[in-house]
Design a protein around this motif. Structure first.
Motif, PDB file in Angstrom:
ATOM      1  N   ALA A  86       0.834  -1.196   0.000  1.00 42.50           N
ATOM      2  CA  ALA A  86       0.000   0.000   0.000  1.00 42.50           C
ATOM      3  C   ALA A  86       0.867   1.245   0.000  1.00 42.50           C
ATOM      4  N   ALA A  87       0.516   2.192  -0.840  1.00 44.93           N
ATOM      5  CA  ALA A  87       1.248   3.452  -0.913  1.00 44.93           C
ATOM      6  C   ALA A  87       0.292   4.619  -0.727  1.00 44.93           C
ATOM      7  N   ARG A  88      -0.818   4.358  -0.093  1.00 42.80           N
ATOM      8  CA  ARG A  88      -1.810   5.418   0.069  1.00 42.80           C
ATOM      9  C   ARG A  88      -1.510   6.253   1.314  1.00 42.80           C
ATOM     10  N   ALA A  89      -2.053   7.437   1.322  1.00 37.99           N
ATOM     11  CA  ALA A  89      -1.886   8.339   2.461  1.00 37.99           C
ATOM     12  C   ALA A  89      -2.709   7.812   3.640  1.00 37.99           C
ATOM     13  N   PHE A  90      -2.280   8.188   4.841  1.00 36.98           N
ATOM     14  CA  PHE A  90      -3.016   7.765   6.023  1.00 36.98           C
ATOM     15  C   PHE A  90      -3.015   8.883   7.053  1.00 36.98           C
ATOM     16  N   GLN A  91      -3.950   8.759   7.977  1.00 38.76           N
ATOM     17  CA  GLN A  91      -4.042   9.669   9.118  1.00 38.76           C
ATOM     18  C   GLN A  91      -4.557   8.868  10.304  1.00 38.76           C
ATOM     19  N   ARG A  92      -3.786   8.844  11.376  1.00 41.73           N
ATOM     20  CA  ARG A  92      -4.185   8.161  12.611  1.00 41.73           C
ATOM     21  C   ARG A  92      -4.191   9.179  13.729  1.00 41.73           C
ATOM     22  N   SER A  93      -5.204   9.140  14.563  1.00 45.13           N
ATOM     23  CA  SER A  93      -5.255  10.074  15.684  1.00 45.13           C
ATOM     24  C   SER A  93      -5.497   9.312  16.975  1.00 45.13           C
ATOM     25  N   PHE A  94      -4.879   9.819  18.038  1.00 44.19           N
ATOM     26  CA  PHE A  94      -5.000   9.242  19.370  1.00 44.19           C
ATOM     27  C   PHE A  94      -5.224  10.391  20.344  1.00 44.19           C
ATOM     28  N   VAL A  95      -6.212  10.276  21.208  1.00 48.45           N
ATOM     29  CA  VAL A  95      -6.462  11.292  22.222  1.00 48.45           C
ATOM     30  C   VAL A  95      -5.611  10.952  23.438  1.00 48.45           C
ATOM     31  N   LEU A  96      -4.789  11.907  23.865  1.00 48.48           N
ATOM     32  CA  LEU A  96      -3.884  11.702  24.988  1.00 48.48           C
ATOM     33  C   LEU A  96      -4.511  12.207  26.278  1.00 48.48           C
ATOM     34  N   ALA A  97      -4.318  11.469  27.338  1.00 42.95           N
ATOM     35  CA  ALA A  97      -4.801  11.897  28.650  1.00 42.95           C
ATOM     36  C   ALA A  97      -3.982  13.093  29.112  1.00 42.95           C
ATOM     37  N   GLU A  98      -4.538  13.843  30.036  1.00 44.01           N
ATOM     38  CA  GLU A  98      -3.815  14.990  30.578  1.00 44.01           C
ATOM     39  C   GLU A  98      -2.554  14.497  31.268  1.00 44.01           C
ATOM     40  N   GLY A  99      -1.440  15.146  30.988  1.00 45.11           N
ATOM     41  CA  GLY A  99      -0.168  14.757  31.573  1.00 45.11           C
ATOM     42  C   GLY A  99       0.642  13.795  30.722  1.00 45.11           C
ATOM     43  N   VAL A 100       0.065  13.288  29.636  1.00 38.61           N
ATOM     44  CA  VAL A 100       0.789  12.394  28.730  1.00 38.61           C
ATOM     45  C   VAL A 100       1.412  13.234  27.627  1.00 38.61           C
TER      46      VAL A 100
END
Length: 138
Positions: free
Chosen positions: A91-105
């Motif tokens: 695969a050579a397609r674009a990607f976007q991954r998101s993660f919500v971080l807890a406060e203090g991380v």
């Protein structure tokens, strides 16, 4: 009758933003590409590993905004006149991954090795402070 939301519970004072974070996480719409692991590397450390075969450091951007870790990848369009693919399964397609971080991380760093992107996170241990509140006469 008023709808009682999660953040409106009387025991959760000051957690108004929690419901917004849950909604943002649910709407992220990740399609499963690229695959990733999340592991605990120490008592206060975590590592997110994404399989990004074929991507170079210049093709990947990592940002943190409003406690949301965003990892984006886009390969440059390279035209190779002499190459003819009989099968193209990488695969050579674009990607976007998101993660919500807890406060203090916080993000401690990122390393790209052997087609794997490792993003290391650390959680700051808050000081345990006992506070005595003085009561005054009204």
């Amino acid at each position: 009758m008023t709808k009682l939301t999660f953040a409106a519970h009387p025991f959760l004072l000051g957690f108004d933003e929690l419901e917004r974070l849950v909604e943002r996480t649910a709407k992220s719409g990740n399609d499963g590409y690229p695959p990733f692991n999340i592991e605990q590397s120490s008592e206060n450390g975590f590592r997110i590993t994404l399989a990004v075969a074929g991507f170079r450091e210049a093709d990947i951007a990592i940002t943190v905004e409003d406690r949301q870790l965003m990892i984006r990848g886009r390969q440059a369009d390279e035209v190779d006149e002499g190459r003819v693919f009989l099968h193209r399964g990488i695969a050579a397609r674009a990607f976007q991954r998101s993660f919500v971080l807890a406060e203090g991380v916080e993000v401690a760093g990122a390393v790209l090795e052997n087609g794997l992107l490792h993003v290391d996170l650390t959680r700051a241990v808050p000081d345990k402070i006992v506070q005595t509140i003085r009561i005054t006469k009204g």
